[in-house]
Scaffold this active site. Structure first.
Site, PDB file in Angstrom:
ATOM      1  N   ARG A   1       6.623  38.077  83.705  1.00 51.58           N
ATOM      2  CA  ARG A   1       7.401  38.496  82.535  1.00 51.58           C
ATOM      3  C   ARG A   1       7.122  39.989  82.360  1.00 51.58           C
ATOM      4  O   ARG A   1       6.068  40.382  81.895  1.00 51.58           O
ATOM      5  CB  ARG A   1       7.005  37.686  81.304  1.00 51.58           C
ATOM      6  CG  ARG A   1       7.310  36.204  81.478  1.00 51.58           C
ATOM      7  CD  ARG A   1       7.371  35.460  80.180  1.00 51.58           C
ATOM      8  NE  ARG A   1       7.319  34.017  80.421  1.00 51.58           N
ATOM      9  CZ  ARG A   1       8.389  33.242  80.605  1.00 51.58           C
ATOM     10  NH1 ARG A   1       9.592  33.744  80.551  1.00 51.58           N
ATOM     11  NH2 ARG A   1       8.247  31.949  80.814  1.00 51.58           N
TER      12      ARG A   1
ATOM     13  N   ASP B   1      17.745  32.472  81.074  1.00 55.70           N
ATOM     14  CA  ASP B   1      18.768  33.286  80.410  1.00 55.70           C
ATOM     15  C   ASP B   1      18.264  34.692  80.118  1.00 55.70           C
ATOM     16  O   ASP B   1      19.031  35.652  80.189  1.00 55.70           O
ATOM     17  CB  ASP B   1      19.321  32.592  79.153  1.00 55.70           C
ATOM     18  CG  ASP B   1      18.287  32.458  78.054  1.00 55.70           C
ATOM     19  OD1 ASP B   1      17.109  32.215  78.390  1.00 55.70           O
ATOM     20  OD2 ASP B   1      18.647  32.573  76.878  1.00 55.70           O
TER      21      ASP B   1
ATOM     22  N   SER C   1      15.179  27.154  85.922  1.00 58.44           N
ATOM     23  CA  SER C   1      14.602  26.747  84.633  1.00 58.44           C
ATOM     24  C   SER C   1      14.435  25.240  84.662  1.00 58.44           C
ATOM     25  O   SER C   1      15.394  24.530  84.931  1.00 58.44           O
ATOM     26  CB  SER C   1      15.552  27.124  83.494  1.00 58.44           C
ATOM     27  OG  SER C   1      15.194  26.445  82.314  1.00 58.44           O
TER      28      SER C   1
ATOM     29  N   ASP D   1      14.153  23.423  82.210  1.00 61.62           N
ATOM     30  CA  ASP D   1      14.663  22.852  80.961  1.00 61.62           C
ATOM     31  C   ASP D   1      16.138  22.440  80.995  1.00 61.62           C
ATOM     32  O   ASP D   1      16.600  21.789  80.075  1.00 61.62           O
ATOM     33  CB  ASP D   1      14.484  23.862  79.818  1.00 61.62           C
ATOM     34  CG  ASP D   1      13.033  24.269  79.634  1.00 61.62           C
ATOM     35  OD1 ASP D   1      12.152  23.474  80.019  1.00 61.62           O
ATOM     36  OD2 ASP D   1      12.776  25.361  79.111  1.00 61.62           O
TER      37      ASP D   1
END
Ligand code: ADP
Length: 366
Positions: A74, A105, A150, A152
């Site tokens: 990150r 995203d 991802s 998720d």
């Protein structure tokens, strides 16, 4: 030749390696010069050894491995224009003007911002004498493609994100394991499932794992849900069920937007049913292990399509997310996909099975 780079960013996900391999080998096959950027956007900002030329064999033996072999990060620096200036310079130095990013995203919106700023960044680099006018002229635009990595399944624009299927396998294995111990002791288990704002993993694993009750952000329960849940668990017990399992999404909430946590659910069950109740937070286990067959072949296909997308793009091609729709690979406008993802949360009603299957991705209609 055409210069292309690929990087992984944000949270790691099973299948990222298959996607990287798909991008690299397809691009090589199409005659491009291919680079991997290590440690996500930070590798672009720092340059040096973090941007490496890759050959066919450099992505051998990674298809079946979890996580991402080129690292993820990150990067705070890339959020700043100064960081993106450095990133642009490192790409231009190596003749790279095509970039594939595999991330969530956040990573994808950063990618589109970078594309939009490209000409301005290069003009500034020329002004600072960091690059020559000839270098800038040789790289008039940055051509991009995004793949959604991802666990998720939380991006509008693709039915399935890279890693979601493997995570689902891991969660269902864990629920199976809990079910057998729960049954032995007639215990109740509350399982907290990852997913940030998206209930996909929780709902699908609750169905696949035969849970008694599920709490997800997309269907915030009306007042009195505590009693309804306990009545359901009581009914199960009365019918001879020895194990009770409630799945709680990380982002679960009630209609007033108050969070519903696994620990709250445990306390409610203990109080109303007087049962020994345990909480299991699956956490990062869900990211671990080998990618499922689906995540390997789908990511390979997506990587193949992303390489074709960036290598056939021209200066005015808008940024695309390459995703899955039905049984097809599709390219959808990146900006739109990210915007719709960030719109008001989705809602589904009880019994709306189609709506549940379509959590996130399926709601993207052109
Ligand atoms: P994810 O991609 O999984 O949603 P993040 O939102 O943390 O994860 O984004 C990953 C990285 O992408 C960030 O650390 C940052 O380097 C970059 N990024 C995210 N949003 C932006 C942005 N608006 N501008 C520039 N870079 C961004």
């Amino acid at each position: 030749g055409k210069g292309l780079a690929v990087l992984t960013s944000g949270g790691d996900a099973q299948g990222m390696n298959a996607a990287v391999r798909g991008v690299v080998r397809t691009a090589l096959h199409l005659g491009a010069e291919v680079h991997a950027v290590y440690e996500g956007y930070q590798g672009l900002v720092d340059g040096g050894d973090l941007i490496k030329r890759l050959d066919w064999d450099d992505v051998a033996r990674i298809l079946h491995r979890g996580g991402t072999m080129i690292g993820t990060f990150r990067s705070k620096d890339f959020r700043e224009r100064e960081g993106r200036l450095k990133a642009a310079a490192h790409l231009v130095d190596r003749g790279i003007d095509r970039l594939v990013v595999i991330g969530g995203d956040g990573s994808l919106s950063g990618l589109d911002l970078f594309r939009q700023e490209w000409a301005g960044l290069l003009a500034e680099l020329v002004e600072r004498d960091r690059i020559t006018v000839e270098q800038a002229d040789a790289h008039p635009a940055l051509m991009i493609a995004g793949l959604v990595g991802s666990i998720d399944n939380d991006l509008v624009g693709t039915d399935m994100t890279i890693g979601a299927d493997s995570a689902l396998h891991r969660i269902v294995e864990a629920i199976d394991a809990l079910a057998s111990t729960a049954a032995s002791h007639q215990r109740s288990f509350v399982v907290e499932v990852m997913g940030r704002h998206c209930g996909y993993l929780t709902l699908m694993s609750a169905i696949a794992g035969g849970c008694d009750y599920a709490l997800i952000p997309e269907n915030p329960p009306a007042d009195g849900w505590q009693d309804r849940m306990c009545a359901e668990l009581r009914r199960g017990r009365a019918a001879g069920r020895r194990d009770s399992i409630v799945a709680v999404a990380e982002g679960a909430q009630d209609r007033e937007g108050r969070p519903i946590t696994a620990d709250m659910v445990r306390a409610i069950i203990e109080e109303q049913l007087h049962e020994d109740t345990r909480v299991t937070i699956l956490g990062h286990v869900q990211r671990g292990g080998r990618p499922s067959a689906y995540d390997r072949w789908a990511s390979t296909w997506l990587g193949y399509a992303a390489a074709h997308e960036v290598l056939s793009a021209t200066a005015d091609t808008e940024g695309k997310v390459i995703g899955l729709r039905g049984d097809r690979v599709v390219a959808v406008p990146l900006v739109q996909a990210v915007e719709r993802t960030r719109e008001v949360p989705q809602r589904i009603e009880e019994g709306d099975y189609a709506g549940a299957m379509a959590l996130r991705g399926g709601s993207f209609t052109e």
